[in-house]
Design a protein around this motif. Sequence first.
Motif, PDB file in Angstrom:
ATOM      1  N   PRO A  27       8.271 -18.527   7.913  1.00 20.16           N
ATOM      2  CA  PRO A  27       8.923 -19.650   7.228  1.00 20.16           C
ATOM      3  C   PRO A  27       8.809 -19.596   5.709  1.00 20.16           C
ATOM      4  N   THR A  53      13.130 -18.747  10.466  1.00 19.72           N
ATOM      5  CA  THR A  53      13.068 -19.506  11.713  1.00 19.72           C
ATOM      6  C   THR A  53      13.391 -18.598  12.887  1.00 19.72           C
ATOM      7  N   LEU A  75       4.950 -21.542  12.793  1.00 22.12           N
ATOM      8  CA  LEU A  75       6.415 -21.643  12.767  1.00 22.12           C
ATOM      9  C   LEU A  75       6.887 -23.090  12.729  1.00 22.12           C
ATOM     10  N   GLU A  78       7.934 -24.991  16.143  1.00 17.62           N
ATOM     11  CA  GLU A  78       8.035 -23.984  17.204  1.00 17.62           C
ATOM     12  C   GLU A  78       6.658 -23.429  17.543  1.00 17.62           C
TER      13      GLU A  78
END
Length: 288
Positions: A27, A53, A75, A78
Motif C-alpha cells: 500500500p 491493493t 494490506l 484485506e
Amino acid sequence: MTELLVAGKVEVRQRPARVLKLMIVDPMSESRSLLRGALRNLKQIEVVRETGTPGNIMELLADSPLDLIMIDQNLGDENVYDVVKHLKSQPATANVKFVLMSSALDMEARRRGMEAGILGYLAKPYDLNSLERSLRDALGRVSTNHKDTLNKVRRIEFFSEFSDLELVRLLKICQTRKYHAGEPIFREGEKGDRLYVLIAGQVQILKQRDTGKEVLVTLNSGDAFGEMALVDQAPRSAEAVALTDSMVIEVNAEIINDINDILALKLFRKMAILVTKKLREYTQHVNA
C-alpha cells in the motif's frame, strides 16, 4: 555459472539463466519504490507490475504471467493470508511463489504464512543480502507431505529425542527445502540465521583460501550444520554447497527464539551437543 568442488577440484557447471517476473504488492508507494530500486541489483529479477491493493492483481496479470509476488503483511482492510490463499486457488497464480514482507515477522506470522502457502519472508528494514535470501527461499523451498517427511526424520539421530507430536509441530514451523547439485545453501560472510539438518543427499562445507576453495568436510544424510547461527547470528565462516541433489530441514533462529517450551529446550540441547562434539573433534585434530 555454478562452481562445484569435487575431490578438491572446482568443477564449473553452466546453468541457463532465466529472468524471473515479479510483482510488488504494498500500500505504501515509497516502500514500493525502495523495493523496486533494490531489486534492480538482482540481475535475474524483473519487476513487471506493482500495485497498492490486491484487488486488481488478477487484472494486472491478464497479459503478464508471474513467477513471484512480494506482498506486504499490512494490506489495510484485506487479510494478507486470505488474499494469498485465494490467489493460490486460481489457475493463473496457482504456481506463483510468494514472499511476505513485514516489520513484525514473528512465529505466528510465519505459521499463518506457511499455512497459506507463503515460502519466503522478508523482515523490514532489509538489506540486499536478506532480500536475495528471501527470494531464494521462496523459489527453492518445497511444500512436502508431513507424513513422508516425518518418516525420514524419525531415522535421523539429531531428532532421536523428539516425540512424533514434537516432530510434527517442528515440521509445521520450520521449512523443508531441496537444493540441486552445485547450488549454494549459504555463502561465506552471509549472516547466519538458521540451522540445517540434512535428510537426503550430500553437502560440502568450503572455505575460501588464497589458493582457492578448500573442502573442509563432506556431510551426509543425518548431519546437522550451521548451528552457530542459533547462538550469535554472526557472518558465516564458510560456505555450504550441495554436492548432490539434497533435501534439508531449515530451523530458523527467529522461530526458535519465539518458542518457550520443551521443543526449544530440546533443540538447544541438541545444538549444544553438536557444538561440543565439533569442538572436541577440532581439539583432537589440532593436538594430533
